[in-house]
Design an enzyme around this catalytic site. Structure first.
Site, PDB file in Angstrom:
ATOM      1  N   HIS A  99       0.728  -0.988  -0.154  1.00 22.04           N
ATOM      2  CA  HIS A  99       0.177   0.161   0.009  1.00 22.04           C
ATOM      3  C   HIS A  99       0.726   1.166  -0.092  1.00 22.04           C
ATOM      4  CE1 HIS A  99      -2.354  -3.463   2.105  1.00 22.04           C
ATOM      5  NE2 HIS A  99      -3.427  -2.218   1.783  1.00 22.04           N
ATOM      6  N   ASP A 102       2.248   1.804   3.273  1.00 21.10           N
ATOM      7  CA  ASP A 102       3.391   0.815   3.743  1.00 21.10           C
ATOM      8  C   ASP A 102       4.267   1.417   4.059  1.00 21.10           C
ATOM      9  OD1 ASP A 102       1.031  -0.627   3.958  1.00 21.10           O
ATOM     10  OD2 ASP A 102       1.383  -1.423   2.507  1.00 21.10           O
ATOM     11  N   GLU A 230     -11.091  -6.283  -4.738  1.00 20.06           N
ATOM     12  CA  GLU A 230     -10.528  -7.848  -3.450  1.00 20.06           C
ATOM     13  C   GLU A 230     -11.658  -7.798  -2.933  1.00 20.06           C
ATOM     14  OE1 GLU A 230      -6.635  -7.675  -1.763  1.00 20.06           O
ATOM     15  OE2 GLU A 230      -7.417  -9.071   0.122  1.00 20.06           O
ATOM     16  N   GLU A 266      -8.964 -13.727  -1.662  1.00 18.76           N
ATOM     17  CA  GLU A 266      -8.524 -13.650  -0.762  1.00 18.76           C
ATOM     18  C   GLU A 266      -8.910 -15.195   0.609  1.00 18.76           C
ATOM     19  OE1 GLU A 266      -6.728 -10.918   2.549  1.00 18.76           O
ATOM     20  OE2 GLU A 266      -6.933 -12.225   3.647  1.00 18.76           O
ATOM     21  N   ASP A 294      -4.790 -14.051  -2.484  1.00 13.53           N
ATOM     22  CA  ASP A 294      -3.894 -13.386  -1.817  1.00 13.53           C
ATOM     23  C   ASP A 294      -3.947 -14.321  -0.616  1.00 13.53           C
ATOM     24  OD1 ASP A 294      -2.994 -10.871  -1.716  1.00 13.53           O
ATOM     25  OD2 ASP A 294      -4.416 -10.293  -0.477  1.00 13.53           O
ATOM     26  N   ASP A 305     -10.024 -11.955  10.862  1.00 12.32           N
ATOM     27  CA  ASP A 305      -9.135 -11.803   9.385  1.00 12.32           C
ATOM     28  C   ASP A 305      -8.203 -11.927  10.070  1.00 12.32           C
ATOM     29  OD1 ASP A 305      -8.313 -12.136   6.937  1.00 12.32           O
ATOM     30  OD2 ASP A 305      -8.528  -9.545   6.562  1.00 12.32           O
ATOM     31  N   ASP A 307      -5.409 -13.768   8.851  1.00 14.76           N
ATOM     32  CA  ASP A 307      -4.426 -13.395   8.362  1.00 14.76           C
ATOM     33  C   ASP A 307      -2.813 -14.859   7.970  1.00 14.76           C
ATOM     34  OD1 ASP A 307      -5.518 -11.935   6.217  1.00 14.76           O
ATOM     35  OD2 ASP A 307      -4.808 -10.111   7.190  1.00 14.76           O
TER      36      ASP A 307
HETATM   37  C1  XLS Z   1      -7.576  -6.091   4.481  1.00 19.14           C
HETATM   38  C2  XLS Z   1      -6.871  -6.634   3.531  1.00 19.14           C
HETATM   39  C3  XLS Z   1      -5.527  -5.909   2.626  1.00 19.14           C
HETATM   40  C4  XLS Z   1      -5.735  -5.994   1.220  1.00 19.14           C
HETATM   41  C5  XLS Z   1      -5.050  -4.768   0.307  1.00 19.14           C
HETATM   42  O1  XLS Z   1      -7.597  -7.525   4.487  1.00 19.14           O
HETATM   43  O2  XLS Z   1      -6.802  -8.123   2.712  1.00 19.14           O
HETATM   44  O3  XLS Z   1      -4.804  -6.444   3.211  1.00 19.14           O
HETATM   45  O4  XLS Z   1      -4.714  -7.271   0.700  1.00 19.14           O
HETATM   46  O5  XLS Z   1      -5.558  -3.313   0.723  1.00 19.14           O
HETATM   47 CA    CA Z   2      -5.517  -9.017   0.862  1.00 17.53          CA
HETATM   48 CA    CA Z   3      -7.592 -10.321   5.458  1.00 18.65          CA
END
Ligand code: XLS
Ligand code: CA
Ligand code: CA
Length: 436
Positions: A99, A102, A230, A266, A294, A305, A307
């Site tokens: 981003h 970032d 996304e 994702e 993703d 989420d 991740d």
């Molecule tokens: C958040 C999203 C984000 C996107 C990019 O949950 O996964 O990280 O991938 O903005």
């Molecule tokens: Ca993502």
């Molecule tokens: Ca995520």
């Protein structure tokens, strides 16, 4: 300066290796389905998790010990770039994603923020010139700053829409400068909390207007990256507009955007939407809009989420099966939008996490490729739908049948169905997973 002291280049040592800092399945040069693994899988590091996230959660401050954490401001931003290219090189990766926020800190105005970006983007550009690392995608963070409290392109405040437009304009210019292969729109706060204060129709129309402006500007500056949406069902807003693949696709059709976008799927967002990862991939592939992935996983015991780095071989196998059926990801890749757990706070854990993710996808890829080569599922599926190959089925498919003819055909005919054989197929899948 070296950031990851004592860690050498990670290489492939094979499944028998006891070295935790080696690949067991990911062998970049191994040819699978006629292509080098590295060229097929196109792994990418997510800048925000790996170089920015500090491990803080709603109950505690950051835990991550990072070699660059002594720096602040622009010095921190520069140190992160140096660390990122060392990290990417040591893992033998070829792609990264970020981003705008970032890579460089926000200034007091959009203009100052953009000047910060210029410094860092030119540094990244220099690094990219001396390595084979490419930018899989970039995006704009339209959700962290308090100005986006009610959304960005769907904000009730036109000034916020304008600010977001300015931000994406800059990000498209960065994409052009660094040659990003895709540009992602994740609708961070593009949703709503309550209909009591929301004009949904206007918000959706505005979101579409925003995307059309992005298409126009990309064309104007000659940016040729693939646009990706996304989907994500919740977090941060209760009702996100791009809930899942199907809702994003319906939106793209309604607003004449379908030819300009694909989707970035994702895994954790799929499961939050009540779908499997492979379901979302299959929906995209079926509609011809599977763009990128993703690569992460959620936790079924936690409803958010999380991740996590992908380690579930069933999931990676079934995901790779879909990706193979799609003919690969083309300009897309497998971006690790994933973070080590808060308790895995050492810098070396970033290596362990990526190795785990890459090996899991490499293994899944090999198993899925063998399933495809042997025609295990395709043959079964072809047989399951064989009644559409001739007779009345062929007429249905050809469009020559109508209700009257079908009713006459069905009038006296007994129906004979066949078993779907789910358990047998799962057992065969296990056999491939365990013996390959
Ligand atoms: C958040 C999203 C984000 C996107 C990019 O949950 O996964 O990280 O991938 O903005
Ligand atoms: Ca993502
Ligand atoms: Ca995520």
């Amino acid at each position: 300066m070296t950031y990851f002291e004592g860690i050498d280049k990670i290489s492939f040592e094979g499944p028998q290796s006891k070295n935790p800092l080696a690949y067991k399945y990911y062998n970049p040069d191994e040819v699978v389905l006629g292509k080098r693994m590295e060229d097929y899988l196109r792994f990418s590091v997510a800048y925000w998790h790996t170089f920015v996230a500090d491990g803080s959660d709603p109950f505690g401050v950051g835990t991550m010990q990072r070699p660059w954490s002594g720096y602040t401001g622009m010095d921190l931003a520069k140190a992160r770039v140096e660390a990122a290219f060392e990290f990417i090189d040591k893992l033998g990766l070829k792609y990264f994603a970020f981003h705008d926020r970032d890579i460089a800190p926000e200034g007091d105005t959009l203009a100052e923020t953009n000047r910060n970006l210029d410094v860092i983007v030119s540094m990244i550009s220099d690094y990219m010139k001396t390595s084979s690392v490419k930018l899989l995608w970039n995006t704009a963070n339209l959700f962290t700053n308090p100005r986006f409290v009610h959304g960005a392109a769907t904000s009730p405040n036109a000034d916020v829409f304008a600010y977001a437009a300015g931000q994406v304009k800059k990000s498209l210019e960065i994409g052009k400068q660094l040659g990003s292969e895709n540009y992602v729109f994740w609708g961070g706060r593009e949703g709503y909390e309550t209909l009591l204060n929301t004009d949904m129709g206007l918000e959706l129309d505005n979101l579409a207007r925003f995307y059309h402006m992005a298409i126009d500007y990309a064309k104007e500056i000659g940016y040729t990256g693939q646009f990706l949406i996304e989907p994500k069902p919740k977090e941060p807003t209760k009702h996100q507009y791009d809930y899942d693949a199907a809702s994003a696709i319906a939106f793209l059709y309604k607003y004449g955007l379908i030819d300009h976008f694909k989707l970035n799927i994702e895994a954790n967002h799929a499961t939050l939407a009540g779908h499997t990862f492979e379901h979302e991939l299959c929906v995209c592939r079926t509609y011809g809009v599977l763009g990128s992935v993703d690569a992460n996983q959620g936790d079924t015991l936690l409803g958010w989420d999380t991740d996590e780095f992908p380690t579930d071989l069933y999931s990676t196998t079934l995901a790779m099966y879909e990706i193979i059926q799609n003919g690969g990801l083309h300009r897309g890749g497998l971006n690790f939008d994933a973070k080590p757990r808060r308790g895995s706070f050492e810098a070396v854990d970033l290596f362990h996490a990526h190795i785990a993710g890459m090996d899991s996808f490499a293994k899944g890829f090999k198993v899925a490729a063998k399933l495809v080569e042997d025609g295990v599922l395709e043959d079964f599926i072809a047989q399951r739908y064989s009644t559409y190959r001739d007779g009345v089925g062929a007429e249905i498919v050809a469009g020559t049948a109508d209700f009257k003819a079908l009713a006459a055909y069905a009038a006296e005919r007994p129906i004979v169905n066949q078993s779907g054989r789910q358990e047998m197929l799962k057992s065969i899948l296990n056999q491939y997973l365990t013996t390959l």
